[in-house]
Design a protein around this motif. Structure first.
Motif, PDB file in Angstrom:
ATOM      1  N   THR A 170       0.851  -1.188   0.000  1.00 47.41           N
ATOM      2  CA  THR A 170       0.000   0.000   0.000  1.00 47.41           C
ATOM      3  C   THR A 170       0.886   1.236   0.000  1.00 47.41           C
ATOM      4  OG1 THR A 170      -1.774  -1.133   1.198  1.00 47.41           O
ATOM      5  CG2 THR A 170      -1.754   1.285   1.278  1.00 47.41           C
ATOM      6  N   VAL A 171       0.596   2.186  -0.898  1.00 42.98           N
ATOM      7  CA  VAL A 171       1.403   3.409  -1.010  1.00 42.98           C
ATOM      8  C   VAL A 171       0.523   4.630  -0.815  1.00 42.98           C
ATOM      9  CG1 VAL A 171       3.135   2.351  -2.506  1.00 42.98           C
ATOM     10  CG2 VAL A 171       1.111   3.428  -3.530  1.00 42.98           C
ATOM     11  N   LEU A 172       1.179   5.762  -0.620  1.00 38.91           N
ATOM     12  CA  LEU A 172       0.492   7.030  -0.426  1.00 38.91           C
ATOM     13  C   LEU A 172       0.526   7.837  -1.715  1.00 38.91           C
ATOM     14  CD1 LEU A 172      -0.769   9.133   1.585  1.00 38.91           C
ATOM     15  CD2 LEU A 172       1.590   9.976   1.909  1.00 38.91           C
ATOM     16  N   ARG A 182       8.151  15.278  -2.068  1.00 39.89           N
ATOM     17  CA  ARG A 182       9.556  14.971  -2.325  1.00 39.89           C
ATOM     18  C   ARG A 182      10.118  13.933  -1.362  1.00 39.89           C
ATOM     19  NH1 ARG A 182      11.848  18.459  -5.926  1.00 39.89           N
ATOM     20  NH2 ARG A 182      10.640  20.345  -6.427  1.00 39.89           N
ATOM     21  N   ARG A 183       9.269  13.441  -0.482  1.00 41.71           N
ATOM     22  CA  ARG A 183       9.722  12.433   0.480  1.00 41.71           C
ATOM     23  C   ARG A 183       9.683  11.046  -0.157  1.00 41.71           C
ATOM     24  NH1 ARG A 183       8.442  14.103   5.923  1.00 41.71           N
ATOM     25  NH2 ARG A 183       8.684  11.924   6.570  1.00 41.71           N
ATOM     26  N   ARG A 184      10.646  10.208   0.186  1.00 45.03           N
ATOM     27  CA  ARG A 184      10.632   8.824  -0.296  1.00 45.03           C
ATOM     28  C   ARG A 184       9.717   7.964   0.578  1.00 45.03           C
ATOM     29  NH1 ARG A 184      16.419   6.367  -1.599  1.00 45.03           N
ATOM     30  NH2 ARG A 184      14.984   4.781  -2.380  1.00 45.03           N
ATOM     31  N   THR A 185       9.686   8.276   1.874  1.00 44.50           N
ATOM     32  CA  THR A 185       8.886   7.493   2.815  1.00 44.50           C
ATOM     33  C   THR A 185       8.279   8.416   3.857  1.00 44.50           C
ATOM     34  OG1 THR A 185      10.377   5.583   2.566  1.00 44.50           O
ATOM     35  CG2 THR A 185       8.913   5.579   4.466  1.00 44.50           C
ATOM     36  N   VAL A 260       4.403   7.799  -2.741  1.00 40.84           N
ATOM     37  CA  VAL A 260       5.331   7.800  -1.605  1.00 40.84           C
ATOM     38  C   VAL A 260       5.153   6.508  -0.817  1.00 40.84           C
ATOM     39  CG1 VAL A 260       6.082   9.057   0.449  1.00 40.84           C
ATOM     40  CG2 VAL A 260       5.125  10.322  -1.499  1.00 40.84           C
ATOM     41  N   SER A 261       6.254   5.899  -0.415  1.00 40.15           N
ATOM     42  CA  SER A 261       6.197   4.668   0.382  1.00 40.15           C
ATOM     43  C   SER A 261       5.712   4.955   1.797  1.00 40.15           C
ATOM     44  CB  SER A 261       7.583   4.026   0.430  1.00 40.15           C
ATOM     45  OG  SER A 261       7.598   2.951   1.362  1.00 40.15           O
ATOM     46  N   ASP A 264       6.303   0.049   6.621  1.00 40.66           N
ATOM     47  CA  ASP A 264       5.487  -0.998   7.247  1.00 40.66           C
ATOM     48  C   ASP A 264       4.323  -0.435   8.050  1.00 40.66           C
ATOM     49  OD1 ASP A 264       6.834   0.169   9.335  1.00 40.66           O
ATOM     50  OD2 ASP A 264       7.771  -1.673  10.080  1.00 40.66           O
ATOM     51  N   THR A 265       3.995   0.874   7.825  1.00 41.06           N
ATOM     52  CA  THR A 265       2.900   1.474   8.596  1.00 41.06           C
ATOM     53  C   THR A 265       1.549   1.315   7.922  1.00 41.06           C
ATOM     54  OG1 THR A 265       3.203   3.672   7.611  1.00 41.06           O
ATOM     55  CG2 THR A 265       4.505   3.152   9.574  1.00 41.06           C
ATOM     56  N   ALA A 266       1.517   0.678   6.758  1.00 40.65           N
ATOM     57  CA  ALA A 266       0.252   0.345   6.085  1.00 40.65           C
ATOM     58  C   ALA A 266       0.364  -1.089   5.570  1.00 40.65           C
ATOM     59  CB  ALA A 266      -0.044   1.305   4.935  1.00 40.65           C
ATOM     60  N   PRO A 267      -0.682  -1.889   5.691  1.00 43.70           N
ATOM     61  CA  PRO A 267      -0.595  -3.301   5.314  1.00 43.70           C
ATOM     62  C   PRO A 267      -0.544  -3.503   3.803  1.00 43.70           C
ATOM     63  CG  PRO A 267      -2.830  -2.756   5.946  1.00 43.70           C
ATOM     64  CD  PRO A 267      -2.003  -1.543   6.247  1.00 43.70           C
ATOM     65  N   SER A 268       0.160  -4.551   3.397  1.00 40.99           N
ATOM     66  CA  SER A 268       0.216  -4.952   1.994  1.00 40.99           C
ATOM     67  C   SER A 268      -0.821  -6.052   1.741  1.00 40.99           C
ATOM     68  CB  SER A 268       1.615  -5.478   1.653  1.00 40.99           C
ATOM     69  OG  SER A 268       2.596  -4.503   1.886  1.00 40.99           O
ATOM     70  N   ARG A 269      -1.093  -6.302   0.476  1.00 39.82           N
ATOM     71  CA  ARG A 269      -1.969  -7.414   0.117  1.00 39.82           C
ATOM     72  C   ARG A 269      -1.180  -8.454  -0.675  1.00 39.82           C
ATOM     73  NH1 ARG A 269      -5.963  -4.990  -4.674  1.00 39.82           N
ATOM     74  NH2 ARG A 269      -4.312  -4.495  -6.178  1.00 39.82           N
ATOM     75  N   ARG A 270      -1.661  -9.674  -0.633  1.00 41.99           N
ATOM     76  CA  ARG A 270      -1.083 -10.727  -1.463  1.00 41.99           C
ATOM     77  C   ARG A 270      -1.826 -10.772  -2.788  1.00 41.99           C
ATOM     78  NH1 ARG A 270      -1.271 -16.461   1.339  1.00 41.99           N
ATOM     79  NH2 ARG A 270      -3.503 -15.986   1.217  1.00 41.99           N
TER      80      ARG A 270
END
Length: 300
Positions: A170-172, A182-185, A260-261, A264-270
């Motif tokens: 999940t990305v922002l 301009r932030r990477r994360t 923006v990344s 690990d503060t937002a869950p990923s999906r499979r």
């Protein structure tokens, strides 16, 4: 050199116990069977059968040759099956289910690879929501389908066999003029005061936002409910709010939106590929499965 067809005739006589029974099993006439046996004995140079009133009994040489014939016949059957599999990936058809975000990102790469490798196979793709795709699988209307799930709601269906292809983070999404552009994360805790654009209609990404915000200690303020990710990006681009999205949804990125990344503060999906358990899978389908797995390995 011993003739394979005659070896098959000998094996049938030994297993069936008579010329008549062997003829019925092989679809020959009894006289044709007898002629083949005589020729085989001449080729072998020894008697293979003892003739008697109630039929034929194999000699020691006949038993040895019949044992070898059994192996030869089985190996030939295996060879024919392998050739049929090869022929199966040179022609035929296969139908795959998918969902929009993967259908516009990962899947085109797999389709290109599959068509390069197997140009004679007709590949049909059907896109839909996950519940629709699972129904297509259960009804046998697609051979396999791409699906997705999150850790709090895994797909639990005993009728399906699942293979994980890759993890979709999940990305922002922020506008190009946003303070975080301009932030990477960034971390979800940094976004407590931001207005949010969500997917309307109870879309799963809404639950991703709610869970992530709860873990970060805030309740999100909703500014707009978009019908799709393109509409969400359009609203993000003009500063109406920020949004969450799976990374696969950002392939067609709006020029005024930055991705923006969230670490690990937002869950990923499979992202998974599924087929129905117990399904007899043809060569074209197995080849497609292998291509999906191979392309996913590179896609990660």
């Amino acid at each position: 050199m011993l003739d394979v067809k005659r070896l098959q005739v000998l094996l049938a006589v030994v297993e069936q116990g008579s010329v008549t029974a062997a003829a019925e099993a092989l679809g020959y006439t009894p006289s044709a069977i007898s002629q083949q046996l005589l020729r085989l004995e001449r080729e072998a140079g020894v008697p293979l059968l003892d003739r008697h009133a109630r039929g034929m009994r194999p000699t020691d040489a006949g038993l040895v040759l019949a044992r070898h014939a059994r192996k030869v016949v089985r190996q030939l059957a295996a060879a024919e099956a392998d050739l049929a599999d090869i022929a199966g990936v040179r022609r035929g058809s296969v139908t795959l289910g998918t969902f929009p975000t993967v259908g516009s990102s990962f899947l085109p790469l797999a389709v290109r690879r599959y068509r390069e490798l197997y140009p004679a196979i007709t590949l049909t793709v059907e896109s839909g929501r996950e519940e629709h795709l699972i129904r297509l699988l259960e009804e046998g209307r697609v051979a396999m389908s791409l699906l997705w799930d999150y850790e709090w709601e895994r797909i639990e269906n005993d009728d399906l066999v699942l293979t994980e292809l890759f993890v979709d983070p999940t990305v922002l999404l922020v506008g190009s003029g946003h303070r975080f552009a301009r932030r990477r994360t960034v971390r979800m805790a940094d976004l407590a005061e931001e207005p949010w654009i969500i997917r309307a209609g109870g879309h799963p990404v809404v639950e991703v936002l709610e869970r992530s915000a709860l873990a970060a200690g805030f309740t999100p303020t909703i500014a707009f409910g978009a019908n799709d990710y393109q509409e969400a990006q359009a609203m993000v681009s003009v500063g109406l709010g920020i949004a969450l999205a799976p990374r696969t949804a950002t392939v067609n990125q709006h020029p005024d939106v930055r991705v923006v990344s969230l670490g690990d503060t937002a869950p990923s999906r499979r992202v998974l590929v599924a087929h129905r358990d117990g399904r007899v899978r043809g060569a074209a389908e197995l080849a497609l499965h292998d291509v999906l797995v191979d392309v996913a390995r590179d896609y990660r």
